[in-house]
Write a protein that holds these residues in place. Structure first.
Motif, PDB file in Angstrom:
ATOM      1  N   ILE A 439      26.462  46.232  11.526  1.00 32.18           N
ATOM      2  CA  ILE A 439      26.579  45.019  10.592  1.00 32.18           C
ATOM      3  C   ILE A 439      26.423  43.698  11.462  1.00 32.18           C
ATOM      4  CG2 ILE A 439      27.580  43.621   8.778  1.00 32.18           C
ATOM      5  CD1 ILE A 439      28.612  46.398   7.792  1.00 32.18           C
ATOM      6  N   THR A 440      27.114  43.584  12.527  1.00 29.07           N
ATOM      7  CA  THR A 440      27.144  42.595  13.159  1.00 29.07           C
ATOM      8  C   THR A 440      25.672  42.215  13.811  1.00 29.07           C
ATOM      9  OG1 THR A 440      29.307  42.439  13.650  1.00 29.07           O
ATOM     10  CG2 THR A 440      28.028  41.427  15.317  1.00 29.07           C
ATOM     11  N   VAL A 441      25.190  43.262  14.380  1.00 29.74           N
ATOM     12  CA  VAL A 441      23.807  43.149  15.259  1.00 29.74           C
ATOM     13  C   VAL A 441      22.692  42.584  14.446  1.00 29.74           C
ATOM     14  CG1 VAL A 441      22.071  44.250  16.589  1.00 29.74           C
ATOM     15  CG2 VAL A 441      24.613  44.626  17.067  1.00 29.74           C
ATOM     16  N   CYS A 442      22.750  43.553  13.026  1.00 30.22           N
ATOM     17  CA  CYS A 442      21.669  43.147  12.305  1.00 30.22           C
ATOM     18  C   CYS A 442      21.491  42.175  11.300  1.00 30.22           C
ATOM     19  CB  CYS A 442      21.471  44.703  11.347  1.00 30.22           C
ATOM     20  SG  CYS A 442      21.086  46.075  12.548  1.00 30.22           S
ATOM     21  N   TYR A 443      23.010  41.927  10.934  1.00 29.20           N
ATOM     22  CA  TYR A 443      23.029  40.741   9.985  1.00 29.20           C
ATOM     23  C   TYR A 443      24.007  39.450  10.131  1.00 29.20           C
ATOM     24  CZ  TYR A 443      21.361  44.617   7.000  1.00 29.20           C
ATOM     25  OH  TYR A 443      20.389  45.728   6.421  1.00 29.20           O
ATOM     26  N   ILE A 444      24.567  39.724  11.511  1.00 30.33           N
ATOM     27  CA  ILE A 444      25.255  38.149  11.622  1.00 30.33           C
ATOM     28  C   ILE A 444      24.550  37.733  13.215  1.00 30.33           C
ATOM     29  CG2 ILE A 444      27.276  37.346  12.780  1.00 30.33           C
ATOM     30  CD1 ILE A 444      28.926  39.439  11.061  1.00 30.33           C
ATOM     31  N   TYR A 445      24.358  38.467  13.991  1.00 29.42           N
ATOM     32  CA  TYR A 445      23.392  38.115  14.993  1.00 29.42           C
ATOM     33  C   TYR A 445      21.957  38.005  14.944  1.00 29.42           C
ATOM     34  CZ  TYR A 445      21.789  38.077  20.129  1.00 29.42           C
ATOM     35  OH  TYR A 445      21.123  37.785  21.096  1.00 29.42           O
ATOM     36  N   GLY A 446      21.411  38.978  13.764  1.00 25.56           N
ATOM     37  CA  GLY A 446      20.215  38.974  13.310  1.00 25.56           C
ATOM     38  C   GLY A 446      19.268  40.134  14.008  1.00 25.56           C
ATOM     39  N   ILE A 447      18.548  40.794  13.160  1.00 24.46           N
ATOM     40  CA  ILE A 447      17.689  41.943  13.837  1.00 24.46           C
ATOM     41  C   ILE A 447      16.550  41.342  14.209  1.00 24.46           C
ATOM     42  CG2 ILE A 447      16.341  41.979  11.528  1.00 24.46           C
ATOM     43  CD1 ILE A 447      17.343  45.043  13.671  1.00 24.46           C
ATOM     44  N   LYS A 448      16.164  40.166  13.991  1.00 20.66           N
ATOM     45  CA  LYS A 448      14.945  39.405  14.733  1.00 20.66           C
ATOM     46  C   LYS A 448      15.221  38.844  16.032  1.00 20.66           C
ATOM     47  CE  LYS A 448      12.323  38.326  10.746  1.00 20.66           C
ATOM     48  NZ  LYS A 448      11.655  37.188   9.862  1.00 20.66           N
ATOM     49  N   ARG A 449      16.669  38.303  15.911  1.00 22.13           N
ATOM     50  CA  ARG A 449      17.050  37.897  17.218  1.00 22.13           C
ATOM     51  C   ARG A 449      17.378  38.957  18.256  1.00 22.13           C
ATOM     52  NH1 ARG A 449      22.540  34.238  17.813  1.00 22.13           N
ATOM     53  NH2 ARG A 449      22.464  34.002  19.980  1.00 22.13           N
ATOM     54  N   PHE A 450      17.915  40.241  17.953  1.00 17.71           N
ATOM     55  CA  PHE A 450      18.166  41.308  18.719  1.00 17.71           C
ATOM     56  C   PHE A 450      16.789  41.988  19.079  1.00 17.71           C
ATOM     57  CE2 PHE A 450      18.705  46.036  18.793  1.00 17.71           C
ATOM     58  CZ  PHE A 450      19.587  46.287  19.901  1.00 17.71           C
ATOM     59  N   GLU A 451      15.580  41.820  18.275  1.00 19.36           N
ATOM     60  CA  GLU A 451      14.470  42.351  18.445  1.00 19.36           C
ATOM     61  C   GLU A 451      13.748  41.388  19.790  1.00 19.36           C
ATOM     62  OE1 GLU A 451      10.379  43.594  16.233  1.00 19.36           O
ATOM     63  OE2 GLU A 451      11.829  42.184  15.401  1.00 19.36           O
ATOM     64  N   LYS A 452      13.986  40.010  19.736  1.00 17.08           N
ATOM     65  CA  LYS A 452      13.602  39.370  20.815  1.00 17.08           C
ATOM     66  C   LYS A 452      14.238  39.734  22.071  1.00 17.08           C
ATOM     67  CE  LYS A 452      12.210  35.514  17.955  1.00 17.08           C
ATOM     68  NZ  LYS A 452      12.260  34.111  17.563  1.00 17.08           N
ATOM     69  N   ASP A 453      15.593  39.968  22.201  1.00 15.24           N
ATOM     70  CA  ASP A 453      16.594  40.349  22.977  1.00 15.24           C
ATOM     71  C   ASP A 453      15.867  41.613  23.836  1.00 15.24           C
ATOM     72  OD1 ASP A 453      17.848  38.131  22.869  1.00 15.24           O
ATOM     73  OD2 ASP A 453      19.454  39.224  21.840  1.00 15.24           O
ATOM     74  N   VAL A 454      15.488  42.594  22.863  1.00 17.18           N
ATOM     75  CA  VAL A 454      14.975  43.865  23.539  1.00 17.18           C
ATOM     76  C   VAL A 454      13.538  43.550  24.108  1.00 17.18           C
ATOM     77  CG1 VAL A 454      14.042  46.192  22.882  1.00 17.18           C
ATOM     78  CG2 VAL A 454      16.203  45.405  21.837  1.00 17.18           C
ATOM     79  N   GLU A 455      12.816  42.727  23.582  1.00 18.33           N
ATOM     80  CA  GLU A 455      11.184  42.464  23.988  1.00 18.33           C
ATOM     81  C   GLU A 455      11.607  41.715  25.409  1.00 18.33           C
ATOM     82  OE1 GLU A 455       7.121  40.504  22.541  1.00 18.33           O
ATOM     83  OE2 GLU A 455       9.252  39.904  21.794  1.00 18.33           O
ATOM     84  N   ASP A 456      12.675  40.928  25.432  1.00 13.68           N
ATOM     85  CA  ASP A 456      12.817  40.085  26.807  1.00 13.68           C
ATOM     86  C   ASP A 456      13.335  41.103  27.754  1.00 13.68           C
ATOM     87  OD1 ASP A 456      13.027  37.956  28.511  1.00 13.68           O
ATOM     88  OD2 ASP A 456      15.063  37.968  28.100  1.00 13.68           O
ATOM     89  N   MET A 457      14.031  42.223  27.552  1.00 10.50           N
ATOM     90  CA  MET A 457      14.568  43.092  28.450  1.00 10.50           C
ATOM     91  C   MET A 457      13.636  44.206  29.047  1.00 10.50           C
ATOM     92  SD  MET A 457      18.476  43.575  27.682  1.00 10.50           S
ATOM     93  CE  MET A 457      18.536  43.770  25.866  1.00 10.50           C
ATOM     94  N   LEU A 458      12.680  44.509  27.705  1.00  2.91           N
ATOM     95  CA  LEU A 458      11.842  45.950  27.943  1.00  2.91           C
ATOM     96  C   LEU A 458      10.317  45.461  28.056  1.00  2.91           C
ATOM     97  CD1 LEU A 458      13.459  48.479  25.642  1.00  2.91           C
ATOM     98  CD2 LEU A 458      14.026  48.041  27.936  1.00  2.91           C
ATOM     99  N   GLY A 459      10.069  44.426  27.608  1.00  9.86           N
ATOM    100  CA  GLY A 459       8.524  43.927  27.436  1.00  9.86           C
ATOM    101  C   GLY A 459       7.861  44.355  26.179  1.00  9.86           C
TER     102      GLY A 459
END
Length: 559
Positions: A439-459
């Motif tokens: 819930i924290t990752v998807c709705y507090i931190y935000g799924i879009k923000r998490f998605e950008k972090d993943v893109e930054d690490m994996l490309g």
């Protein structure tokens, strides 16, 4: 926990719907934040440091009791180097007139586990001294854990490579030996025979989820801790998929090996029962030796019951009921599974000492590998805290603390407390922790923000599977499981445990006394309470700081 077909279906579903997505998420959080579980969640939000603290408390509970299993493994391993395995036969009594009565009422393997290994009391309320043999084995187990970890995570990783790979060799050897044993096919058939009624039982799904959490290390903080040492651009997505698949495949493979051994053990006991019935019928009805065989015992029971009802009725309780299915059911449930059932199968194998040594070495390596992850999950996040990071020997202090408290499990009533920690120390808290995490990752931190972090690490960005699982399916499923757990706990009434009755030679269901029930409540609540209490503390601290700033501002203006 071994997989049977009725359990295998929810197990695989939980793997796809919960295990892999949450494994992926925890690796991503650890690799992005470069911190342990407390620091990582606090970096997302100052109010969420309690999530990491709850993981530390849960891992600490696991550390306290899990190494006791390694102590048992050492005890059995040391006793395996004898000409006759000590659990193969009952010991002689003090008068040298026969066998010990408790052992005769039970079985040699049960007697060795409950009396020689545990020296168990009749209930949790009967206390006794420390079992010195077990205490020394526990000390040895903690010394090895300390030596593996003290030089840092890099040396720990090298140890894990060995502790994770060597058991595969032992399993392969056991598979070759297991499938050649008489009756092994009965165990394998039993494993893959579905019991579909289990799917309607919520406990089956909760157990499947818990098995996934334990096997993958979800919610303990160990994944975040280990991932924090990864390179920033490490491909954690590939690791999440590969490790999850290998882990579950290994569980199924180990289950096949285990059930082949259990099939041999159950068949051996079943045929021994038939042989006793055969001899009883031959002697009672004065029949020729070759009249009754193991294959037609049941036919003769029905035949003699019809032709000689009065004489047959005189057999009374001496006539045993031989049931292969019942033997197999007994083989896959109960406390001390690895030490009672497996050792009973081993004692009937040729060159039993060799198989015993191999088995308990494998158990030790698996147990030590798990302990390394548990201790790292405690030490890494604690090192992020200022008052802990100044300590010179955090590893030694954690190991010493767990050893001293763990000595309580080596007392006469220690196994009952062990069972309490095993049943209530982690399952409830893990369900709650991973629910808050997703819930924290998807709705507090935000799924879009998490998605950008993943893109930054994996490309590249998250694909549809990760998005659907993390944002929808996983949290809904976790909420359902969490509610089921609470409902089952309430409907279950007074918590019970299996108390060893030496007069009967078996375990009997006993209710926990009031103080033990209170302790169970403390176990269930202690780790979970870390989340709201830490959030409340952070809020009060910020409020006090803000109030102090306003007062200083007013004073400055007045001046």
């Amino acid at each position: 926990c071994y997989c049977r077909c009725g359990f295998l279906i929810p197990y695989l579903l939980m793997l796809v719907l919960l295990g892999v997505p949450l494994f992926y998420m925890e690796l991503a959080i650890g690799q992005k934040m470069r911190l342990g579980s407390i620091g990582a969640w606090r970096a997302i939000s100052p109010y969420l440091g309690g999530v990491g603290l709850a993981s530390v408390v849960t891992s600490m509970y696991l550390c306290l009791y899990y190494n006791v299993i390694n102590a048992w493994s050492f005890w059995y391993l040391f006793h395996s180097f004898q000409s006759v395995l000590p659990w193969a036969d009952c010991p002689v009594n003090s008068n040298l007139t026969g066998h010990v009565e408790e052992c005769e009422r039970a079985t040699p393997t049960q007697y060795f586990f409950y009396r020689e290994t545990l020296d168990i009391s009749g209930s949790i309320e009967e206390n006794g001294g420390i079992h010195m043999g077990q205490a020394l084995c526990l000390l040895l187990a903690w010394m090895i854990v300390y030596l593996f970890i003290v030089k840092g995570v890099k040396s720990t990783g090298k140890v894990v490579y060995f502790t994770a790979t060597f058991p595969y060799l032992v399993l392969i050897v056991y598979l070759i030996r297991g499938v050649t044993l008489h009756g092994a096919i009965n165990g394998v058939k039993y494993m893959f025979t579905p019991k579909m009624e289990q799917l309607a039982n919520p406990t089956t799904w909760i157990n499947a989820a818990t098995q996934i959490f334990f096997s993958l290390g979800l919610g303990f903080g160990s994944l975040i801790a280990f991932a924090s040492y990864n390179k920033y651009n490490n491909n954690f997505e590939k690791q999440a998929i590969v490790v999850s698949m290998v882990n579950s495949s290994t569980s199924i493979f180990a289950s096949i090996v285990t059930f082949s051994i259990y099939g041999f053990k159950a068949t051996f006991n079943y045929e021994s029962c038939l042989e006793r019935v055969r001899l009883l019928l031959l002697n009672t009805f004065d029949l020729a030796e070759d009249t009754i065989s193991l294959e037609n015992v049941n036919h003769w029971i029905a035949e003699l019951n019809g032709t000689h009802p009065e004489q047959f009725a005189s057999l009374g309780g001496r006539l045993e009921t031989c049931d292969l299915e019942a033997e197999l059911d007994t083989a896959v449930e109960g406390t001390g599974l690895a030490f009672i059932v497996y050792s009973e199968a081993i004692k009937n194998m040729p060159v039993s000492q060799l198989w015993s040594v191999l088995y308990f070495i494998m158990l030790l390596l698996l147990g030590m590998g798990s302990m390394l992850g548990n201790v790292i999950a405690v030490i890494t996040p604690l090192s992020d805290l200022k008052f802990i990071s100044v300590l010179s020997y955090p590893v030694g202090l954690v190991c010493l603390f767990c050893l001293l408290l763990g000595l309580g499990f080596t007392t006469c009533s220690g196994n009952y407390w062990f069972t309490m920690f095993n049943d209530y120390g982690a399952t409830f808290s893990l369900l709650f922790i991973v629910l808050i995490e997703v819930i924290t990752v998807c709705y507090i931190y935000g799924i879009k923000r998490f998605e950008k972090d993943v893109e930054d690490m994996l490309g590249y960005r998250l694909n549809w599977y990760w998005k659907i699982m993390l944002a929808g399916v996983s949290p809904i499923l976790l909420i359902a499981l969490f509610i089921f757990y609470i409902v089952n706990y309430i409907q279950g009434g007074t918590p019970t445990y299996q108390a060893w009755n030496k007069e009967l030679g078996k375990s009997v269901v006993t209710e926990y006394p009031p103080y033990a029930q209170a302790f169970i409540g403390l176990l269930l609540a202690s780790s979970v309470c870390c989340i709201p209490l830490t959030a409340l503390y952070t809020y009060c601290k910020k409020r006090n700081l803000a109030s102090g700033k306003r007062e200083r501002t007013v004073s400055t203006v007045s001046a």
